[in-house]
Design an enzyme around this catalytic site. Sequence first.
Site, PDB file in Angstrom:
ATOM      1  CD  GLN A   1      -2.718  -1.100   2.678  1.00 28.89           C
ATOM      2  OE1 GLN A   1      -3.796  -1.133   2.446  1.00 28.89           O
ATOM      3  NE2 GLN A   1      -1.761  -1.641   4.024  1.00 28.89           N
ATOM      4  CG  ASN A   2       4.099   1.430   2.443  1.00 32.12           C
ATOM      5  OD1 ASN A   2       2.888   1.346   2.750  1.00 32.12           O
ATOM      6  ND2 ASN A   2       5.137   1.135   2.527  1.00 32.12           N
TER       7      ASN A   2
ATOM      8  CG  HIS B   1      -3.078   2.629  -2.413  1.00 30.75           C
ATOM      9  ND1 HIS B   1      -2.904   2.764  -1.321  1.00 30.75           N
ATOM     10  CD2 HIS B   1      -3.846   2.371  -2.800  1.00 30.75           C
ATOM     11  CE1 HIS B   1      -3.763   1.883  -0.267  1.00 30.75           C
ATOM     12  NE2 HIS B   1      -4.513   1.622  -1.426  1.00 30.75           N
TER      13      HIS B   1
ATOM     14  CB  CYS C   1      -1.331  15.974 -17.186  1.00 28.24           C
ATOM     15  SG  CYS C   1      -2.256  16.707 -17.955  1.00 28.24           S
TER      16      CYS C   1
ATOM     17  CB  CYS D   1      -3.417  15.733 -21.300  1.00 33.53           C
ATOM     18  SG  CYS D   1      -1.406  14.978 -20.676  1.00 33.53           S
TER      19      CYS D   1
ATOM     20  CB  CYS E   1       0.566  18.876 -17.543  1.00 35.91           C
ATOM     21  SG  CYS E   1       0.379  18.227 -19.062  1.00 35.91           S
TER      22      CYS E   1
ATOM     23  CB  CYS F   1      -1.637  20.222 -21.838  1.00 32.40           C
ATOM     24  SG  CYS F   1      -2.067  19.109 -19.895  1.00 32.40           S
TER      25      CYS F   1
ATOM     26  N   GLY G   1       2.538  -4.177   9.204  1.00 32.81           N
ATOM     27  CA  GLY G   1       2.996  -2.710   9.232  1.00 32.81           C
ATOM     28  C   GLY G   1       1.760  -2.157   8.155  1.00 32.81           C
ATOM     29  CB  SER G   2      -1.336  -2.354   6.625  1.00 33.54           C
ATOM     30  OG  SER G   2      -2.576  -1.843   6.624  1.00 33.54           O
TER      31      SER G   2
HETATM   32  N1  LIG Z   1       5.624   4.785   3.267  1.00 32.12           N
HETATM   33  C1  LIG Z   1       4.261   5.596   2.625  1.00 32.12           C
HETATM   34  O1  LIG Z   1       4.295   4.990   2.016  1.00 32.12           O
HETATM   35  C2  LIG Z   1       3.304   5.442   2.513  1.00 32.12           C
HETATM   36  C3  LIG Z   1       2.944   6.247   4.576  1.00 32.12           C
HETATM   37  C4  LIG Z   1       1.692   6.923   5.401  1.00 32.12           C
HETATM   38  C5  LIG Z   1       0.312   5.877   4.574  1.00 32.12           C
HETATM   39  N2  LIG Z   1       0.825   5.835   3.384  1.00 32.12           N
HETATM   40  C6  LIG Z   1      -1.013   5.346   2.870  1.00 32.12           C
HETATM   41  O2  LIG Z   1      -1.398   5.549   3.572  1.00 32.12           O
HETATM   42  C7  LIG Z   1      -2.483   4.551   3.667  1.00 32.12           C
HETATM   43  C8  LIG Z   1      -2.202   4.448   5.333  1.00 32.12           C
HETATM   44  O3  LIG Z   1      -2.302   2.545   5.859  1.00 32.12           O
HETATM   45  P1  LIG Z   1      -1.589   2.053   6.043  1.00 32.12           P
HETATM   46  O4  LIG Z   1      -2.463   0.343   6.597  1.00 32.12           O
HETATM   47  O5  LIG Z   1      -0.441   0.690   4.925  1.00 32.12           O
HETATM   48  O6  LIG Z   1      -0.849   1.970   6.989  1.00 32.12           O
HETATM   49  P2  LIG Z   1      -1.592   3.102   8.787  1.00 32.12           P
HETATM   50  O7  LIG Z   1      -0.438   4.182   9.211  1.00 32.12           O
HETATM   51  O8  LIG Z   1      -3.129   2.745   8.512  1.00 32.12           O
HETATM   52  O9  LIG Z   1      -0.875   1.375   9.159  1.00 32.12           O
HETATM   53  C9  LIG Z   1       0.293   1.426  10.207  1.00 32.12           C
HETATM   54  C10 LIG Z   1       0.116   0.343  11.260  1.00 32.12           C
HETATM   55  O10 LIG Z   1       2.106   0.559  11.410  1.00 32.12           O
HETATM   56  C11 LIG Z   1       2.222  -0.163  12.362  1.00 32.12           C
HETATM   57  N3  LIG Z   1       3.785   0.640  13.285  1.00 32.12           N
HETATM   58  C12 LIG Z   1       4.732   1.444  13.197  1.00 32.12           C
HETATM   59  N4  LIG Z   1       5.285   1.411  12.758  1.00 32.12           N
HETATM   60  C13 LIG Z   1       5.658  -0.095  13.103  1.00 32.12           C
HETATM   61  C14 LIG Z   1       7.638  -0.680  12.867  1.00 32.12           C
HETATM   62  N5  LIG Z   1       8.492   0.145  12.989  1.00 32.12           N
HETATM   63  N6  LIG Z   1       6.390  -1.638  12.987  1.00 32.12           N
HETATM   64  C15 LIG Z   1       5.282  -2.884  13.206  1.00 32.12           C
HETATM   65  N7  LIG Z   1       4.024  -1.555  12.800  1.00 32.12           N
HETATM   66  C16 LIG Z   1       4.653  -0.552  12.956  1.00 32.12           C
HETATM   67  C17 LIG Z   1       1.384   1.141  12.822  1.00 32.12           C
HETATM   68  O11 LIG Z   1       1.276   1.189  14.383  1.00 32.12           O
HETATM   69  C18 LIG Z   1       0.216   0.784  12.817  1.00 32.12           C
HETATM   70  O12 LIG Z   1      -0.481   0.414  12.901  1.00 32.12           O
HETATM   71  C19 LIG Z   1      -1.957   3.515   2.563  1.00 32.12           C
HETATM   72  O13 LIG Z   1      -3.126   3.629   2.031  1.00 32.12           O
HETATM   73  C20 LIG Z   1      -1.033   4.056   1.775  1.00 32.12           C
HETATM   74  O14 LIG Z   1      -1.237   4.252   0.681  1.00 32.12           O
HETATM   75  C21 LIG Z   1       2.063   5.770   2.889  1.00 32.12           C
HETATM   76 ZN   LIG Z   2      -1.209  17.900 -19.740  1.00 29.29          ZN
END
Ligand SMILES: NC(=O)c1ccc[n+]([C@@H]2O[C@H](COP(=O)([O-])OP(=O)(O)OC[C@H]3O[C@@H](n4cnc5c(N)ncnc54)[C@H](O)[C@@H]3O)[C@@H](O)[C@H]2O)c1
Ligand SMILES: [Zn+2]
Length: 279
Positions: A96-97, A113, A121, A124, A171, A174, A212-213
Amino acid sequence: MTAELAEFVAQGDLFVLTGAGLSTESGIPDYRKPDGTRRTVPMTFQQFLSGDDARRRYWVRSAVGWERFAAARPNGGHHAVAALQRAGLVQHLVTQNVDGLHAASGADALELHGSLSSVQCVECGSRSDRAEFQGRIRDANPNLPRDVALLADGDAEVARSAQDAFVLVACPHCGSLVVKPDVVMFGESVPTATVEHCYAQLELSRAVLVLGSSLKVMSGFRFVSAALKSGKPVALVGLGSMRGSERADLVLHEPLGATLTATCERLGLQVQTEANATT
Ligand SMILES: NC(=O)c1ccc[n+]([C@@H]2O[C@H](COP(=O)([O-])OP(=O)(O)OC[C@H]3O[C@@H](n4cnc5c(N)ncnc54)[C@H](O)[C@@H]3O)[C@@H](O)[C@H]2O)c1
Ligand SMILES: [Zn+2]
């Protein structure tokens, strides 16, 4: 507890879903506090489309956050996931990152994501490189604030006066000022083909491992939900509360870097880090 995780992982054919918690040890904040409540409220796509004011707010914060976000490096958790994939234990890796840190650690991950490494853009549809776009933002806005606190998703806390003074960048194809980050913003949906591909990969997988979600966002939770319905084993590893944990087979509230590194050690897998890659 690492023993149980190692046993779970050793059986292979894993559908691995990673979230913001995997990247916090690289210095990128997550969205949710351990109790599952939000640290910041992200801008929705609908707000972004509402006018230049909203877009100035998005881009000034993103432009300021970008420098530190782009400098983040993979941590032990990313390197351990790459080691599991190299060992053939992973059927499908989906994140999801939007930070590109799986790729930077040598892993092949589907970015559910999208990625902050490019912009698109809205008028376009053309995509361009974010680093180059950032250079144009800097040229148009030489006095951007520095040394501000980084928030989730490369966002940063910026004063209202800096937002009002921000000059939007067009952009290159365009000339439209409606250019968005190449990510699925809140209020948008993951493309159907991507979701279907993931469901097909889930079908081929034995078990689901979430790293980690909070699973508060449906776009990731739906795969966990489908796995639970079809009786596939599910393991959740993360510090905070995780949706579905009452039905999961294994729940570990541990920091990911150390836990995943220890898991790989137990399995006799070599974790390649940037420090040992050159030796
Ligand atoms: N790094 C990135 O790219 C980033 C950062 C923040 C949010 N997002 C976006 O936001 C949304 C967030 O949803 P999500 O569920 O991925 O994140 P979230 O922030 O909802 O959940 C993160 C979870 O990880 C846990 N956590 C934090 N540090 C940790 C560690 N060191 N070890 C273990 N667990 C740890 C937290 O307690 C939490 O429960 C996603 O849709 C994503 O696209 C992306
Ligand atoms: Zn454009």
